[in-house]
Design a protein around this motif. Structure first.
Motif, PDB file in Angstrom:
ATOM      1  N   GLU A 179      38.836  86.097  35.376  1.00 48.39           N
ATOM      2  CA  GLU A 179      39.201  84.853  36.062  1.00 48.39           C
ATOM      3  C   GLU A 179      40.052  83.942  35.184  1.00 48.39           C
ATOM      4  N   ARG A 188      42.548  85.977  43.001  1.00 45.32           N
ATOM      5  CA  ARG A 188      41.268  86.300  43.610  1.00 45.32           C
ATOM      6  C   ARG A 188      40.570  87.343  42.745  1.00 45.32           C
ATOM      7  N   LYS A 189      39.287  87.142  42.517  1.00 47.93           N
ATOM      8  CA  LYS A 189      38.511  88.062  41.677  1.00 47.93           C
ATOM      9  C   LYS A 189      38.460  89.446  42.323  1.00 47.93           C
ATOM     10  N   SER A 201      32.733  94.579  44.711  1.00 43.69           N
ATOM     11  CA  SER A 201      33.780  93.601  44.438  1.00 43.69           C
ATOM     12  C   SER A 201      35.027  93.894  45.281  1.00 43.69           C
ATOM     13  N   LEU A 234      34.339  92.806  48.838  1.00 39.26           N
ATOM     14  CA  LEU A 234      34.312  91.353  48.928  1.00 39.26           C
ATOM     15  C   LEU A 234      35.732  90.788  48.894  1.00 39.26           C
ATOM     16  N   PHE A 235      36.575  91.346  48.028  1.00 38.74           N
ATOM     17  CA  PHE A 235      37.971  90.919  47.945  1.00 38.74           C
ATOM     18  C   PHE A 235      38.662  91.123  49.291  1.00 38.74           C
ATOM     19  N   GLN A 248      37.283  91.410  52.282  1.00 38.27           N
ATOM     20  CA  GLN A 248      36.704  90.504  53.280  1.00 38.27           C
ATOM     21  C   GLN A 248      37.296  89.105  53.170  1.00 38.27           C
ATOM     22  N   ARG A 249      37.396  88.608  51.951  1.00 45.54           N
ATOM     23  CA  ARG A 249      37.933  87.263  51.742  1.00 45.54           C
ATOM     24  C   ARG A 249      39.403  87.179  52.141  1.00 45.54           C
ATOM     25  N   PHE A 250      40.150  88.247  51.859  1.00 46.19           N
ATOM     26  CA  PHE A 250      41.558  88.239  52.248  1.00 46.19           C
ATOM     27  C   PHE A 250      41.693  88.207  53.773  1.00 46.19           C
ATOM     28  N   LYS A 251      40.895  89.012  54.452  1.00 42.53           N
ATOM     29  CA  LYS A 251      40.964  89.043  55.912  1.00 42.53           C
ATOM     30  C   LYS A 251      40.615  87.693  56.529  1.00 42.53           C
ATOM     31  N   LYS A 252      39.721  86.940  55.905  1.00 42.24           N
ATOM     32  CA  LYS A 252      39.350  85.621  56.415  1.00 42.24           C
ATOM     33  C   LYS A 252      40.493  84.618  56.299  1.00 42.24           C
ATOM     34  N   GLN A 253      41.460  84.902  55.422  1.00 43.83           N
ATOM     35  CA  GLN A 253      42.612  84.009  55.281  1.00 43.83           C
ATOM     36  C   GLN A 253      43.571  84.126  56.465  1.00 43.83           C
TER      37      GLN A 253
END
Length: 322
Positions: A76, A98-99, A107, A110-111, A113-118
């Motif tokens: 990070e 992004r981590k 991990s 999770l990466f 998932q977070r990208f898709k939420k954007q």
């Protein structure tokens, strides 16, 4: 014991001889010239391992062309530093960190998932992160590090983001998957029953296997996208011998010698990034393939074996529970 030591020594010698050959060819060819590339305003790019070395230079250039770049990395502090340096050069830069730890499948998920939420498109995925000659060990999920990080983590990341890529490409401009591989793939062997190198471990052989796996995956993915009629292309890229931290696990005396040779004869990270950027943005790479020294090149017959490509693909899906 003797056979294991012989295997390790032979793998070491073959890889270093290949490295010498690649360096000579590289010096004879001269630096790769980055062609004039079009603006990328509105495009979204993910670069793994984009905090330093080749990845950082790819990110920096993509941002200068107007792309929105997301850096995926495990450190990070390095990520925050990379973003800060780029924004100091260009205040309007669209870049974020992004981590992403490719040694952890959790991990990776999770990466994604977070990208898709954007709710962003994904025009280019550059699988650049990698390790070389790391000591024997296991990733968080029990995989040999070279296989787990260089190949399997990127396989999962690509799989999870494939729908985004399919939806972002169009007939005039394919979405791209660029796998940063190495000439070491030509020395690799795929043992489908022992991908973790349990029977006979050599860091040199494991590295070569992971790079061969990348090339096989890249070719099969491109074929799958063509068969399905999806506007996505996939290619593998060899940036050449580049002066980066990838060589940090060399035996200390060799590391010292390498650091001197690298400063004199290796490509700079910016020069290494040229082939990656060309593959990511040039219309010529819509046809996939393997790119080195700025040109499409032939690869050994093993990389074109459809049965091996499919077998590795299916085993990878099983290992990842997909």
């Amino acid at each position: 014991m003797c056979s294991v030591l012989w295997f390790q020594l032979l793998s070491l010698i073959k890889l270093y001889l290949l490295g010498f050959k690649v360096l000579v060819v590289q010096l004879l060819n001269g630096p790769v010239r980055l062609p004039e590339l079009p603006r990328q305003d509105g495009k979204v790019v993910i670069v793994t391992g984009g905090t330093k070395g080749i990845g950082y230079e790819v990110v920096r250039h993509m941002v200068s062309l107007g792309a929105h770049v997301i850096i995926g990395g495990r450190n990070e502090q390095e990520g925050i530093g990379a973003v800060r340096r780029i924004r100091e050069q260009c205040r309007e830069a669209k870049v974020e960190f992004r981590k992403l730890d490719l040694a952890s499948l959790e991990s990776v998920r999770l990466f994604a998932q977070r990208f898709k939420k954007q709710d962003l498109p994904l025009d280019v995925l550059i699988n650049n992160a990698g390790v070389m000659l790391v000591p024997g060990g296991r990733t968080d999920d029990g995989f040999e590090p070279h296989f787990g990080i260089n190949y399997l983590g990127h396989f999962l990341l690509t799989w999870l983001l494939l729908d985004k890529l399919k939806n972002s490409g169009n007939c005039g401009s394919n979405a791209r998957v660029v796998n940063v591989s190495s000439s070491a793939h030509s020395l690799g062997e795929i043992w489908l029953n022992d991908l973790n190198s349990c029977q006979c471990y050599s860091a040199h052989a494991a590295y070569c296997q992971s790079k061969l796996a990348q090339v096989l995956f890249s070719s099969h993915l491109h074929l799958e996208m063509q068969r399905g009629g999806f506007p996505v292309s996939s290619c593998a890229v060899d940036p050449g011998m580049v002066d980066t931290g990838l060589y940090s696990h060399l035996w200390t005396p060799l590391r010292l010698a390498q650091s001197v040779i690298a400063r004199l004869f290796f490509r700079s990270p910016a020069e290494g990034a040229a082939t990656v950027l060309s593959a990511a943005l040039s219309p010529a790479t819509d046809g996939g393939g393997y790119w080195a020294n700025g040109h499409k090149q032939r690869t050994p017959p093993v990389t074109l074996d459809p049965k091996l490509q499919l077998s590795l693909w299916e085993v990878s899906l099983q290992l990842l529970g997909l």
